[in-house]
Design an enzyme around this catalytic site. Structure first.
Site, mmCIF file in Angstrom:
data_model
loop_
_atom_site.group_PDB
_atom_site.id
_atom_site.type_symbol
_atom_site.label_atom_id
_atom_site.label_comp_id
_atom_site.label_asym_id
_atom_site.label_seq_id
_atom_site.Cartn_x
_atom_site.Cartn_y
_atom_site.Cartn_z
ATOM 1 N N TYR A 57 0.829 -1.334 -0.012
ATOM 2 C CA TYR A 57 -0.200 -0.140 0.076
ATOM 3 C C TYR A 57 0.878 1.240 -0.092
ATOM 4 O O TYR A 57 1.990 1.248 0.574
ATOM 5 C CB TYR A 57 -0.905 -0.120 1.241
ATOM 6 N N GLU A 58 0.508 2.234 -0.605
ATOM 7 C CA GLU A 58 1.142 3.398 -0.868
ATOM 8 C C GLU A 58 1.548 4.137 0.485
ATOM 9 O O GLU A 58 2.549 4.935 0.512
ATOM 10 C CB GLU A 58 0.606 4.590 -1.969
ATOM 11 N N SER A 59 0.896 3.806 1.472
ATOM 12 C CA SER A 59 1.575 4.307 2.827
ATOM 13 C C SER A 59 2.888 3.764 3.326
ATOM 14 O O SER A 59 3.448 4.153 4.241
ATOM 15 C CB SER A 59 0.600 3.994 4.000
#
Lengths: 257, 286
Positions: free
Chosen positions: A50-52
């Site tokens: 996930y881009e986090s």
């Protein structure tokens, strides 16, 4: 067990497209549901990113946001967001990107920015987030979207992320070497780009869906492949796993509390 | 060696945040400095340029209370819930004051913060190919690689006047530990040109030797002010201390939908409240 809804079947069909070899950059919402269902069913060794910054995460409940603590708590490692976009996404380490959107056109260009003119929006949408670079940096792109004439449109109001441009070799002309969208799963059908024109073509129908329903829900004269397959309905295992996942998620997010 | 001052939240904002400043309050879903945002609202700052990758409820609140004139962002919404109603009302209807926007992608902003931290004038990356944002944002340009001839995207470095972040721990020298989803918190502090303010859950004696050698630690001399605000990230979260309050984020949608209900909520929970109200969230694992 009550029969699967079309929305549930859509997520199940999308999940079946993933394998344990995939390193998948996951968008929030239905892409996240499909990717985690895949991990819990047919693709147990899939790597979800996930881009986090969370890499190889195994959330027990679906995150509400792209950066819920659950993603970090169950990840192999968590890197900074700058590193995520530079080393991992741009670095070419991701085999598949899984996206959704508000609008899609026949060449799988996606709009999540605005309905109406950019400067005078009819509806202002959230914007691109990671999508513009996910769409060009991942090896290939899968898309999951509920189908209607409002979402499957002749022309998107804004190209937030590149699909196949205006078709043919448009991606290559823009210097993009990745495959782009290779699969679109809706609540009615599965579409794949024609190998030459790159126009989305219906290759399979979900259980109970008809050609007429697909045509009615598409804002352009949609084409069908020579042989259109019928997709088998969700198995009891797939459906139970998905419903359990949704139930755990609802409880964790305080729904009905 | 310059060390940060340990200030009250009121004094830190009064000393370091001015009308017209460019401010970046970061925290990628995690560690969002809500308490600091509320203090800026209480002190009625005006004409701020707000930078943030994912304008969250904290920017909805600042914009709805008339603190901002410009927003620089890459994704705006209440994640998994819907629109930021106050942001949209300002942008579409100029309520309570006009708001202009500068819109990027996440990759652009993440690179632009890193360029700012590295004291470079711009960021270069492989991006925006075939994407229409490049047509509507004049700050999205391109450069040609001098070695390969490849055309690459370029955006100006992000250099906020003031960076504000939340963190779990500071020590008595003002060194700050960031862990979990670190986001761009290190980059934004190092990219700030005038001031970095950090609100923290806890102040410990010393971080020296107490964390692993590769932990993300910002030395105290990169920070101007440390403020002890337990719970100060709520409804965002602090890794290992309290969880994201997803039910709260869902509830915000109805509060912010109408101007009256928004103003009533802000009056009760922000204007007539203070940073001490956040303490009840500290350590409250869901």
């Amino acid at each position: 067990m009550t029969p699967a809804t079309s929305a549930e079947t859509m997520v199940v069909v999308a999940a079946r497209a993933l394998s344990s070899d995939d390193i998948c950059f996951v968008g929030i919402g239905q892409p996240s549901a499909a990717c985690n269902l895949a991990r819990l069913t047919g693709a147990p060794d899939i790597t979800l990113i996930y881009e986090s910054g969370t890499i190889a995460t195994e959330p027990d409940v679906l995150p509400l946001s792209i950066g819920d603590g659950e993603l970090c708590n169950t990840a192999l490692t968590t890197v900074s967001v700058s590193e995520m976009f530079r080393y991992w996404l741009q670095g070419g380490r991701v085999t598949k990107g899984f996206l959704g959107g508000a609008q899609i056109d026949r060449f799988a260009n996606l709009n999540t920015t605005v309905i109406g003119p950019y400067d005078k929006p009819k509806t202002r949408l959230p914007g691109g987030g990671g999508a513009p670079e996910i769409a060009t940096d991942c090896g290939e792109i899968y898309i999951i979207m509920k189908q209607s004439p409002r979402s499957f449109v002749d022309k998107v109001d804004f190209v937030t992320s590149l699909g196949h441009g205006r078709g043919g070799e448009d991606r290559a002309r823009l210097g993009v070497t990745t495959k782009g969208p290779t699969l679109v799963v809706t609540d009615l059908c599965v579409m794949k780009p024609d190998p030459g024109t790159k126009e989305l073509t219906v290759t399979a129908l979900l259980p109970g869906a008809t050609r007429e329903a697909v045509e009615k829900a598409t804002g352009w004269p949609v084409k069908f492949a020579g042989r259109v397959e019928e997709i088998p309905p969700p198995t009891d295992t797939e459906l139970t796993t998905l419903r359990d996942l949704y139930a755990r998620t609802a409880a964790a997010h305080g729904d009905g509390a | 060696m310059a060390r940060p001052e340990f200030l009250s939240l009121k004094d830190a904002i009064a000393a370091h945040v001015r009308d017209g400043d460019t401010i970046a309050m970061e925290g990628f879903t995690h560690l969002i400095p809500f308490a600091a945002g509320h203090e800026i609202i209480r002190q009625k700052r005006k004409e701020l340029t707000l930078i943030r990758m994912t304008p969250d409820i904290i920017y909805d609140q600042l914009i709805g209370m008339g603190c901002a004139s410009k927003l620089v962002f890459s994704w705006t919404g209440n994640p998994g819930v819907g629109s930021l109603h106050r942001m949209r009302d300002a942008y579409e209807n100029a309520w309570p004051c006009p708001l202009t926007i500068e819109e990027h992608s996440h990759a652009a902003m993440a690179n632009a913060y890193a360029a700012g931290a590295a004291n470079l004038p711009f960021a270069v990356f492989r991006g925006y190919r075939g994407a229409e944002l490049a047509k509507v944002n004049p700050n999205i340009r391109s450069v040609t690689c001098p070695f390969t001839g490849e055309e690459l995207a370029a955006v100006p470095a992000l250099r906020p006047d003031v960076a504000i972040v939340h963190a779990p721990v500071a020590d008595r020298e003002g060194n700050v530990l960031i862990e979990g989803i670190v986001g761009v918190n290190k980059e934004v502090v190092l990219a700030a040109t005038r001031t970095a303010i950090v609100t923290v859950e806890e102040i410990v004696d010393s971080l020296r030797g107490a964390v692993n050698p590769n932990a993300c630690v910002l030395p105290g001399w990169t920070i101007k002010a440390i403020v002890h605000v337990p719970g100060g990230a709520h409804p965002s979260f602090v890794h290992g201390r309290y969880d994201r309050d997803n039910a709260w984020y869902k509830a915000w949608d109805a509060i912010a939908r109408e101007r009256d209900s928004f103003l009533a909520w802000m009056d009760e929970n922000v204007l007539r409240s203070g940073p001490e109200a956040f303490a009840r969230h500290a350590g409250a694992r869901a």
